[in-house]
Design a protein around this motif. Structure first.
Motif, PDB file in Angstrom:
ATOM      1  N   VAL A 145      51.189  16.573  33.999  1.00 51.26           N
ATOM      2  CA  VAL A 145      50.786  17.008  35.346  1.00 51.26           C
ATOM      3  C   VAL A 145      50.716  18.531  35.397  1.00 51.26           C
ATOM      4  CG1 VAL A 145      51.464  17.092  37.786  1.00 51.26           C
ATOM      5  CG2 VAL A 145      51.844  14.990  36.475  1.00 51.26           C
ATOM      6  N   VAL A 146      49.660  19.046  36.007  1.00 54.16           N
ATOM      7  CA  VAL A 146      49.591  20.477  36.314  1.00 54.16           C
ATOM      8  C   VAL A 146      49.578  20.596  37.833  1.00 54.16           C
ATOM      9  CG1 VAL A 146      48.273  22.625  36.094  1.00 54.16           C
ATOM     10  CG2 VAL A 146      48.224  20.934  34.241  1.00 54.16           C
ATOM     11  N   HIS A 147      50.418  21.497  38.327  1.00 62.10           N
ATOM     12  CA  HIS A 147      50.473  21.698  39.777  1.00 62.10           C
ATOM     13  C   HIS A 147      50.229  23.180  40.025  1.00 62.10           C
ATOM     14  CE1 HIS A 147      51.554  20.906  43.855  1.00 62.10           C
ATOM     15  NE2 HIS A 147      52.492  21.816  43.833  1.00 62.10           N
ATOM     16  N   LEU A 148      49.197  23.479  40.808  1.00 64.35           N
ATOM     17  CA  LEU A 148      48.842  24.887  41.005  1.00 64.35           C
ATOM     18  C   LEU A 148      48.670  25.177  42.492  1.00 64.35           C
ATOM     19  CD1 LEU A 148      46.284  26.688  38.757  1.00 64.35           C
ATOM     20  CD2 LEU A 148      46.441  27.233  41.155  1.00 64.35           C
ATOM     21  N   VAL A 149      49.320  26.230  42.952  1.00 67.83           N
ATOM     22  CA  VAL A 149      49.193  26.639  44.356  1.00 67.83           C
ATOM     23  C   VAL A 149      48.623  28.041  44.380  1.00 67.83           C
ATOM     24  CG1 VAL A 149      50.474  27.278  46.444  1.00 67.83           C
ATOM     25  CG2 VAL A 149      51.177  25.275  45.120  1.00 67.83           C
ATOM     26  N   SER A 150      47.613  28.263  45.188  1.00 68.47           N
ATOM     27  CA  SER A 150      47.124  29.630  45.367  1.00 68.47           C
ATOM     28  C   SER A 150      46.696  29.835  46.809  1.00 68.47           C
ATOM     29  CB  SER A 150      45.950  29.925  44.442  1.00 68.47           C
ATOM     30  OG  SER A 150      45.470  31.228  44.739  1.00 68.47           O
ATOM     31  N   ARG A 151      47.351  30.801  47.453  1.00 64.16           N
ATOM     32  CA  ARG A 151      47.010  31.120  48.844  1.00 64.16           C
ATOM     33  C   ARG A 151      46.756  32.616  48.943  1.00 64.16           C
ATOM     34  NH1 ARG A 151      52.127  28.081  49.568  1.00 64.16           N
ATOM     35  NH2 ARG A 151      51.555  25.933  50.041  1.00 64.16           N
ATOM     36  N   ASP A 152      45.607  32.969  49.496  1.00 62.97           N
ATOM     37  CA  ASP A 152      45.329  34.384  49.751  1.00 62.97           C
ATOM     38  C   ASP A 152      46.120  34.835  50.962  1.00 62.97           C
ATOM     39  OD1 ASP A 152      43.662  34.953  47.689  1.00 62.97           O
ATOM     40  OD2 ASP A 152      41.821  34.498  48.790  1.00 62.97           O
ATOM     41  N   TYR A 153      46.229  36.153  51.119  1.00 63.00           N
ATOM     42  CA  TYR A 153      46.904  36.683  52.297  1.00 63.00           C
ATOM     43  C   TYR A 153      46.070  36.414  53.544  1.00 63.00           C
ATOM     44  CZ  TYR A 153      48.427  40.332  55.545  1.00 63.00           C
ATOM     45  OH  TYR A 153      48.835  41.016  56.645  1.00 63.00           O
ATOM     46  N   ARG A 154      44.776  36.766  53.468  1.00 65.89           N
ATOM     47  CA  ARG A 154      43.884  36.484  54.599  1.00 65.89           C
ATOM     48  C   ARG A 154      42.471  36.282  54.074  1.00 65.89           C
ATOM     49  NH1 ARG A 154      44.905  42.385  56.718  1.00 65.89           N
ATOM     50  NH2 ARG A 154      43.971  43.487  55.005  1.00 65.89           N
ATOM     51  N   PRO A 155      41.607  35.627  54.881  1.00 67.26           N
ATOM     52  CA  PRO A 155      40.243  35.365  54.401  1.00 67.26           C
ATOM     53  C   PRO A 155      39.448  36.659  54.272  1.00 67.26           C
ATOM     54  CG  PRO A 155      40.734  34.090  56.402  1.00 67.26           C
ATOM     55  CD  PRO A 155      41.848  35.078  56.221  1.00 67.26           C
TER      56      PRO A 155
END
Ligand SMILES: NC(=O)c1ccc[n+]([C@@H]2O[C@H](COP(=O)([O-])OP(=O)(O)OC[C@H]3O[C@@H](n4cnc5c(N)ncnc54)[C@H](O)[C@@H]3O)[C@@H](O)[C@H]2O)c1
Length: 328
Positions: A145-155
């Protein structure tokens, strides 16, 4: 010394200009942007020349490489010019929004020996390189399993979003490159779900700002990518690779947060995008070093196409709300 011409004086162009100007083996010779004052301001800041007519860039004959950081719909034409002029090119992702044009320019490049790389800069982060090396060395056995999270600060700005090609092609494409590069196999199937939860204008434009993507690998391994356009606490990205003998995990950026102690209490500063800073400079360095030593550059243009094929299948999956087989 690699002398660069830079196309694009926007968000990415400004970062590249600074990094080229700082690099000991690179020089920023000239900048072209259709927004002439933007090119002039950036050129002045870095002691370069603003070139109002793009033809002058190719005519000058005094550059070794081009940095293509203009809007996505301009990349292919500029790449073609670079190939014809025999100039090495660093092209920002994605290569283009039209797959036929991407295929055509990849085929054209394959007929030449001009080095061309695509801006999948996460490959240059030491923690991702380390995880990849250890996965490939078999430290955790077969990947499950690969689990990846990526969230920018703002659009990004509405102007940028309008020509970006949509969230999956514009942003999640980074992980469509990163995951196969880490685990050593490319996905055979993709299932994407998306919502507009951050900015209603993104939804009105037919796009999503929050996505969950499931990739199925030929080995049976599963990869889950959660990608978002906003996190109030700052840029957030981490990857976890789980296998039969254990797990490798990059640390959340919050662990590096700076705490400020003052009269009003203790406050944790928003995490600056150190990943961004390090990875833009890292990929430029790897490109310049490869050119200098006459070594192959990577990620290759063909790998840019591969990531784009996964992105296109993801867009189709999102639209049809069902898994889609990826055709390479
Ligand atoms: N690798 C990454 O992580 C990363 C990050 C940001 C942007 N990008 C990519 O970089 C590119 C630019 O993004 P941005 O955020 O800087 O956008 P931006 O809108 O801030 O800047 C784009 C610039 O290109 C200029 N431009 C448009 N047509 C041009 C042409 N024909 N010749 C020269 N300049 C032209 C515009 O005037 C503008 O100044 C996009 O392809 C984007 O996907 C990549």
């Amino acid at each position: 010394m690699i002398r660069f011409a830079l196309f694009g004086a926007g968000r990415a162009g400004r970062i590249h200009a600074r990094n080229i100007a700082r690099h000991p083996q690179a020089e920023l010779a000239c900048i072209h942007d259709v927004d002439r004052p933007a090119a002039e301001r950036l050129a002045e800041a870095h002691g370069a020349r603003a070139v109002p007519d793009p033809a002058a860039v190719w005519a000058a004959g005094s550059i070794d490489a081009v940095m293509i950081a203009s809007s996505t719909n301009t990349h292919v034409d500029l790449l073609r010019e670079a190939l014809r002029a025999g100039k090495a090119a660093y092209c920002e992702k994605p290569i283009d929004l039209d797959l036929a044009r991407v295929r055509a320019v990849v085929a054209e490049a394959a007929e030449t020996d001009v080095p061309v790389t695509v801006g999948f800069r996460r490959r240059c982060l030491p923690e991702y390189q380390e995880i990849r090396r250890r996965v490939r060395d078999g430290e955790i056995g077969a990947v499950e399993v690969v689990h990846l999270v990526s969230r920018d600060y703002r659009p990004p700005s509405p102007g940028y979003l309008a020509v970006s090609g949509g969230f999956l092609r514009d942003k999640t494409i980074h992980y469509f490159d990163l995951v196969p590069w880490v685990v050593g196999e490319r996905p055979s199937e993709v299932h994407a779900a998306g919502s507009c939860l951050v900015d209603p204008r993104i939804g009105e434009a037919g796009d999503v700002d929050t996505a969950m993507v499931l990739l199925r690998m030929p080995s049976g391994a599963l990869c889950h990518i959660h990608n978002g356009r906003r996190a109030v606490y700052g840029f957030d990205e981490r990857i976890e690779v789980f296998g039969e003998r254990g797990m490798l995990q990059s640390q959340p950026p919050s662990l590096s947060t700076v705490a400020r102690f003052g009269a009003s209490g203790i406050r944790h500063e928003r995490y600056p995008d150190l990943y961004g800073e390090a990875s833009f400079a890292g990929l430029l360095d790897s490109f310049v070093t490869a050119l200098d030593r006459g070594q192959p550059v990577e990620p290759t243009l063909a790998e840019g196409l591969q990531a784009q094929l996964i992105a296109e299948a993801a867009v189709e999956s999102l639209r049809r709300n069902r898994p889609v087989t990826i055709a390479y």
